[in-house]
Design a protein around this motif. Structure first.
Motif, PDB file in Angstrom:
ATOM      1  N   PRO A  81       0.802  -1.227   0.000  1.00  0.00           N
ATOM      2  CA  PRO A  81       0.000   0.000   0.000  1.00  0.00           C
ATOM      3  C   PRO A  81       0.832   1.273   0.000  1.00  0.00           C
ATOM      4  CG  PRO A  81      -0.894  -1.587   1.552  1.00  0.00           C
ATOM      5  CD  PRO A  81       0.431  -2.124   1.103  1.00  0.00           C
ATOM      6  N   VAL A  82       2.003   1.220   0.654  1.00  0.00           N
ATOM      7  CA  VAL A  82       2.879   2.386   0.664  1.00  0.00           C
ATOM      8  C   VAL A  82       3.405   2.659  -0.731  1.00  0.00           C
ATOM      9  CG1 VAL A  82       5.050   3.314   1.552  1.00  0.00           C
ATOM     10  CG2 VAL A  82       3.518   2.058   3.066  1.00  0.00           C
ATOM     11  N   ALA A  83       3.683   1.582  -1.473  1.00  0.00           N
ATOM     12  CA  ALA A  83       4.321   1.738  -2.773  1.00  0.00           C
ATOM     13  C   ALA A  83       3.360   2.176  -3.870  1.00  0.00           C
ATOM     14  CB  ALA A  83       4.977   0.420  -3.182  1.00  0.00           C
ATOM     15  N   LYS A  84       2.094   1.808  -3.749  1.00  0.00           N
ATOM     16  CA  LYS A  84       1.232   2.010  -4.914  1.00  0.00           C
ATOM     17  C   LYS A  84       0.052   2.968  -4.710  1.00  0.00           C
ATOM     18  CE  LYS A  84      -1.910  -1.951  -4.338  1.00  0.00           C
ATOM     19  NZ  LYS A  84      -2.419  -3.172  -4.963  1.00  0.00           N
ATOM     20  N   ASP A  85      -0.158   3.473  -3.505  1.00  0.00           N
ATOM     21  CA  ASP A  85      -1.235   4.433  -3.333  1.00  0.00           C
ATOM     22  C   ASP A  85      -0.840   5.496  -2.316  1.00  0.00           C
ATOM     23  OD1 ASP A  85      -1.699   3.405  -0.745  1.00  0.00           O
ATOM     24  OD2 ASP A  85      -3.077   1.899  -1.513  1.00  0.00           O
ATOM     25  N   ARG A 254      15.867  -6.698 -14.004  1.00  0.00           N
ATOM     26  CA  ARG A 254      14.619  -7.365 -14.375  1.00  0.00           C
ATOM     27  C   ARG A 254      13.503  -7.018 -13.385  1.00  0.00           C
ATOM     28  NH1 ARG A 254      11.719 -11.947 -13.370  1.00  0.00           N
ATOM     29  NH2 ARG A 254      13.053 -12.515 -11.608  1.00  0.00           N
ATOM     30  N   LEU A 255      13.815  -7.023 -12.094  1.00  0.00           N
ATOM     31  CA  LEU A 255      12.813  -6.729 -11.077  1.00  0.00           C
ATOM     32  C   LEU A 255      12.363  -5.276 -11.136  1.00  0.00           C
ATOM     33  CD1 LEU A 255      14.344  -8.735  -8.100  1.00  0.00           C
ATOM     34  CD2 LEU A 255      12.169  -9.223  -9.243  1.00  0.00           C
ATOM     35  N   ARG A 256      13.290  -4.379 -11.410  1.00  0.00           N
ATOM     36  CA  ARG A 256      12.906  -2.968 -11.519  1.00  0.00           C
ATOM     37  C   ARG A 256      11.987  -2.748 -12.724  1.00  0.00           C
ATOM     38  NH1 ARG A 256      15.050   1.146  -8.745  1.00  0.00           N
ATOM     39  NH2 ARG A 256      14.640   2.499 -10.520  1.00  0.00           N
ATOM     40  N   GLY A 262       4.235  -2.013 -13.268  1.00  0.00           N
ATOM     41  CA  GLY A 262       3.041  -2.170 -12.459  1.00  0.00           C
ATOM     42  C   GLY A 262       2.954  -3.472 -11.687  1.00  0.00           C
ATOM     43  N   ASP A 263       4.005  -4.301 -11.745  1.00  0.00           N
ATOM     44  CA  ASP A 263       4.006  -5.571 -11.031  1.00  0.00           C
ATOM     45  C   ASP A 263       4.601  -5.358  -9.639  1.00  0.00           C
ATOM     46  OD1 ASP A 263       4.172  -8.098 -10.036  1.00  0.00           O
ATOM     47  OD2 ASP A 263       5.457  -8.905 -11.624  1.00  0.00           O
TER      48      ASP A 263
END
Length: 320
Positions: A81-85, A254-256, A262-263
């Motif tokens: 939640p911190v990362a995406k909203d 790859r992870l970045r 959006g993953d």
């Protein structure tokens, strides 16, 4: 800042991050603890703990109402939640509006103000923006709102418990296997979840709430590396682990890319690599900031050893 001790504490998030913090807060007799939860949550809480519910939209208005009368807000929500909203910012705005005196943001890993950490892991950058916002809001409040943040490195007890972390650091005790990234000798500050919970409670307690106002609290039970951990496990079990040697550079890229696409499932592997890989981030806090920056002893929190954590993790593995 008011000299009156912090009494009424509300905690948001009592899952894997919040549970040990809640336990420590409840053990402090000077606190009256309340839990903030979503109306749709199915989590079960002890009957004697007050619970305030808000909708899944977490509006500032309902959060403000929930925070009324609280001296401190402790946020222990999960990383995603911190990362995406913007939930973290809503919580801060609500705390300001409700007249909360101390705010503890959901950090509990790296120093999220470290530019190198923020460059490597997007969620560190998101949490860094959150902390910068909190510091600004506290400054604008002219002392009415204060903050305390906690950087505690990796929770090794959690990382070695597959039911909680999914073998976060790539070390599988039951299978006697470990992924070693790069040299495997990158050192990092290591704590347990219990140490962190106790430190949060001590920092807000009457003895320490003034000295911990507007400070980053760095914690470390001990400093370790992936190979140190594996070697300690091998000694405790009496067996060698199968080692899978890996190279981190292409995996980080790859992870970045996944995260930026959006993953958000790429978040935890990136955080893990910030600890175990040979990357340009110093997560050995004493080495980077000096022993005087460390707070375990200042807060009177007893340190545990690598051997104690490993012994407990091996026993847990045998029981599962």
């Amino acid at each position: 800042m008011s000299a009156a001790p912090l009494k009424n504490i509300i905690i948001a998030g009592v899952g894997s991050i919040g549970a040990p913090i809640l336990a420590a807060l409840l053990a402090e007799p000077s606190f009256t603890v309340t839990i903030l939860t979503r109306e749709t949550s199915r989590a079960q809480f002890p009957a004697n703990i007050p619970v305030r519910e808000v909708s899944d939209t977490f509006t500032v208005e309902e959060l403000t109402a929930a925070f009324k009368g609280q001296d401190a807000v402790v946020v222990a929500i999960s990383t995603t939640p911190v990362a995406k909203d913007d939930l973290a910012f809503k919580l801060i705005d609500a705390a300001v509006a409700a007249g909360v005196r101390r705010f503890v943001p959901s950090e509990f890993a790296a120093n999220n103000l470290d530019p190198l950490a923020r460059k490597l892991v997007p969620v560190y950058d998101a949490k860094g923006r959150m902390l910068e916002y909190l510091i600004r809001k506290a400054g604008e409040s002219e002392g009415r709102l204060t903050w305390t943040s906690f950087s505690c490195g990796s929770w090794l007890d959690w990382a070695l418990n597959p039911s909680k972390s999914g073998n976060f650091l790539g070390i599988d005790i039951k299978a006697r296997r470990a992924a070693i990234w790069d040299s495997g000798r990158s050192t990092f500050s290591t704590t347990t979840s219990r140490t962190t919970g106790e430190a949060v409670a001590r920092a807000l307690s009457p003895a320490h709430f003034q000295s911990t106002a507007n400070r980053q609290i760095f914690l470390s039970d001990f400093v370790s590396s992936p190979r140190d951990i594996v070697e300690a496990l091998e000694k405790e079990i009496g067996e060698k682990f199968a080692i899978e040697q890996k190279e981190s550079r292409s995996e980080v890229e790859r992870l970045r890319e996944r995260f930026e696409g959006g993953d958000f499932n790429a978040t935890y592997p990136l955080i893990a690599l910030s600890f175990v890989a040979d990357v340009d981030v110093e997560l050995n806090f004493a080495a980077k900031y000096g022993e005087d920056a460390m707070w375990n002893d200042k807060l009177g929190v007893k340190k545990v050893t690598l051997e104690e954590v490993v012994k407990e993790a091996v026993e847990l593995s045998r029981q599962s």
